[in-house]
Scaffold this active site. Sequence first.
Site, PDB file in Angstrom:
ATOM      1  N   LYS A 163      32.378  46.713  44.913  1.00 22.86           N
ATOM      2  CA  LYS A 163      32.364  45.602  45.867  1.00 22.86           C
ATOM      3  C   LYS A 163      33.799  45.128  46.161  1.00 22.86           C
ATOM      4  O   LYS A 163      34.167  44.935  47.314  1.00 22.86           O
ATOM      5  CB  LYS A 163      31.516  44.432  45.325  1.00 22.86           C
ATOM      6  CG  LYS A 163      30.045  44.827  45.127  1.00 22.86           C
ATOM      7  CD  LYS A 163      29.152  43.662  44.738  1.00 22.86           C
ATOM      8  CE  LYS A 163      29.176  43.333  43.266  1.00 22.86           C
ATOM      9  NZ  LYS A 163      28.548  44.325  42.398  1.00 22.86           N
ATOM     10  N   ASP A 207      34.523  36.640  44.029  1.00 19.55           N
ATOM     11  CA  ASP A 207      33.642  37.429  43.166  1.00 19.55           C
ATOM     12  C   ASP A 207      32.709  36.472  42.414  1.00 19.55           C
ATOM     13  O   ASP A 207      33.038  35.284  42.268  1.00 19.55           O
ATOM     14  CB  ASP A 207      34.523  38.219  42.174  1.00 19.55           C
ATOM     15  CG  ASP A 207      33.792  39.432  41.618  1.00 19.55           C
ATOM     16  OD1 ASP A 207      32.658  39.716  42.051  1.00 19.55           O
ATOM     17  OD2 ASP A 207      34.364  40.093  40.732  1.00 19.55           O
ATOM     18  N   THR A 216      26.369  39.839  41.599  1.00 18.68           N
ATOM     19  CA  THR A 216      25.412  40.748  40.963  1.00 18.68           C
ATOM     20  C   THR A 216      24.018  40.116  40.987  1.00 18.68           C
ATOM     21  O   THR A 216      23.047  40.756  40.615  1.00 18.68           O
ATOM     22  CB  THR A 216      25.806  40.989  39.492  1.00 18.68           C
ATOM     23  OG1 THR A 216      26.032  39.719  38.880  1.00 18.68           O
ATOM     24  CG2 THR A 216      27.048  41.838  39.385  1.00 18.68           C
TER      25      THR A 216
END
Length: 338
Positions: free
Chosen positions: A64, A109, A158
């Site tokens: 990613k 993130d 995630t």
Amino acid sequence: MSSLTPTQKTEDRTLDTTLRPQRWDDYIGQEHIKDNLHILIEAARRRNEPIEHLLFYGPAGLGKTTLAHLIAKETNTNVRLTSGPAIERVGDLASILTNLTPGDILFIDEVHRLNKLIEEVLYPAMESRSLDIVIGKGPSARIIQLELPPFTLIAATTRIALLSAPLRSRFSGGTFRLDFYSNDHISEIIRRSAAVLGIGIEDDARSEIARRSRFTPRVANRLLKRCRDYAQVKGDGVITAALAQDALQLMDVDPLGLEPSDKRILEAIIDKFNGGPVGVQTLAASTAEEIETIEDVHEPYLLQIGFLERTPRGRIATPRAYEHLGKELPQQRQDSLL
Ligand code: ADE
């Protein structure tokens, strides 16, 4: 408290970048995402605008962050890296946003770990490039509005299910799921990484490492590097199939890529909870693992290879998991398969 800024904290955390693809042609797999991104990038370029905000989700280690770097390269912009947990206060986000230069990409993130108050500051920033900051408290509180430079937010997670609907709906450029890679793609990634590292590797050794890489480039690259160490110490530097097997055995990575911690989780479900169902909290307590580690690191792969099932009542070890671990399926479960 660390004296690093919220963007530095994550930059230091990023793993080795030598193996990161520097061009689209080097980025193997995820064709569907690449096709979509090419169109988005080209359309934005023709309109001379930054690309719209993007959300990438999927298991850890699938690339990613690498995609965000490639988009920045392709659009000739800078990427600022940070993460949900690194942005502790509204002021942290305000400082990141006001320091962007026009066209920059902000990469967040683990965006599912962003604090809700901070999320709310992000909404107007994403929608209308407006930073609304409340100064003071009670009747004397005032809102000041700052205009932000045009920017693209690329967020990664995630755990898409933990994202609030209002946040999800603001990724106007699209939401993309990264899938596990095929063994062939992992094998290609290993071929490229070995070339970048300048190490010889036999085809059979590549397949051996690929099979144990959990369909994940980050794992493949880690195993490749340890096999390189082993081949340099025990062999003549070329990774042969036999050397790769010995190295992987020494690392305790089994033929399906399971490590001792994966086995501990499966064995706990089988031995302590009669195969399940068992809730993740109970499982975490009985294996001394963090819930998040079980959910982010172990489960995605165990689900993918059909060793684990998630049911509303908890996790269940499948007959395949019993077989792989050399355990006998309880009579009751055998009967239910008839
Ligand atoms: N490293 C991490 N992800 C990769 C990919 N998709 N292709 C090549 N190298 C990678």
